[in-house]
Design a protein around this motif. Sequence first.
Motif, short mmCIF file in Angstrom:
data_model
loop_
_atom_site.label_atom_id
_atom_site.label_comp_id
_atom_site.label_asym_id
_atom_site.label_seq_id
_atom_site.Cartn_x
_atom_site.Cartn_y
_atom_site.Cartn_z
N ASN A 26 0.83 -1.21 0.00
CA ASN A 26 0.00 0.00 0.00
C ASN A 26 0.86 1.26 0.00
OD1 ASN A 26 -2.41 -1.38 -0.07
ND2 ASN A 26 -2.78 -1.26 2.14
N ARG A 27 2.02 1.17 0.66
CA ARG A 27 2.90 2.34 0.74
C ARG A 27 3.60 2.59 -0.59
NH1 ARG A 27 5.20 6.19 0.27
NH2 ARG A 27 6.37 7.48 1.76
N SER A 87 -0.55 4.95 -0.13
CA SER A 87 -0.54 5.22 1.31
C SER A 87 0.61 6.17 1.66
CB SER A 87 -0.36 3.92 2.09
OG SER A 87 -0.05 4.16 3.44
N LYS A 99 1.73 6.37 4.88
CA LYS A 99 2.28 5.93 6.16
C LYS A 99 3.80 5.91 6.11
CE LYS A 99 -1.11 2.95 8.46
NZ LYS A 99 -1.34 1.56 8.95
#
Length: 418
Positions: A396-397, A402, A404
């Motif tokens: 996701n990063r 994302s 995060k």
Amino acid sequence: MAGSKKRFSLIVTVLLVIAVALSACGGKNNESGNGNKPGTDTGNVKKVTVNMGFWGTAQDLKIYQDAAKAISGEYPEIDLKIKQYPSSEQFWNTLPGEIAAGVAPDLIAVSNEGAYEYIDKGLFAPLDDLIGKAGVDLGRFTPSALNIWKVNDKQYGIPASSMPAMFLINEKLWKDANLGDYPKTWDDVKAAATKLNSDKSHGIIINIDAYHITNYVKSFGGGWGNGKTINSPENVQALEFIIDMFKDGLAVTPKSLGFGWDGEVFSNEKGAMTTGGYWYKPYLKDANPDLKFAAVPVPKGTVEGSTMISNAYVVLKDSKNQEAALKAANYLTNDTVQTQFLDIGYNTAVASLSKQYFEKNPEFKDIEPALAYSTDFGYPADTKRFIDELVKQVENRVLGGSNKTAKEILDSIQEQFK
């Protein structure tokens, strides 16, 4: 192998509960856990049947079958039966049910990647009280391989093979870029990736997979600590490096290019460098026999560190023939059997034979020093859930938008594995 690494059954915990319940209810009789009576008289020798389960190649099967025929020369009391499972997934999906039904093997051959889950759940027997009785000489084995199979000061496996992770480089792309010596640190890798990056090939392949991420973590002095140190500063530093490589446009994942694993990207020369392992040699021989590669130790972040894959023979806790099973395991690590495995591509954990592996596989010679410092994966006991969560959050990063930070990712995972 990393390309087809062992995955773990979601039903193992439920089936273990069933197994315990059956045992408590007197579900087992005086017969052995594999359905055979513990001993049957054959002439003057009381024979004990030991069932050994494994997954692997046809070459592996032949070696095991030949060993089963020859074992009576050293252990006349043992009748060794070999059972091959079609795949690691089927093995781990089937084994808990076999334990519950009382028909599991006495002895299994397994890899350490994920083995802690099954040690923690009580599937494997600690061997310390049996080693002397079975005549096992632990001094024959590479210390690092022995330590892989030691948990809470108890020995759970007799190691058969050991091989550190490695860093693979496309020799032609490297030489065409006039880069000189191969990288020793991740800073070297980043500098090289900048020069290797082109419209035809990416500087480095970083497979968003627990095996590969763990090698970065180890090289920065970190580790998962079986779930206790997921968000350690060292792990955060390693993950920050991975994220930065993607932010700088130097790294690519197999998934983003439509490939299943890093070896496919490497063989198609879409990436110049990658973490990987000894399985690259047979894979590339078929996938791209003209590709020349160099193999060096996993580059240093702050320390020399990497994972080690070690296969071992493990006695199941439920076996009624534990001592005989350990004798069979001991036989399977003799020089003759181990040399046969060495000849088909496995580095033996028997210290006196290990040098032969690097003589037969000179392309891996530079990896030999890593035998001394490579260590276990250290995944939490709930291994599948940890791997799924780690991969999901890192993907996701780097692929999913994302924002995060590395610390936020690892902090959130740590919260789930307190």
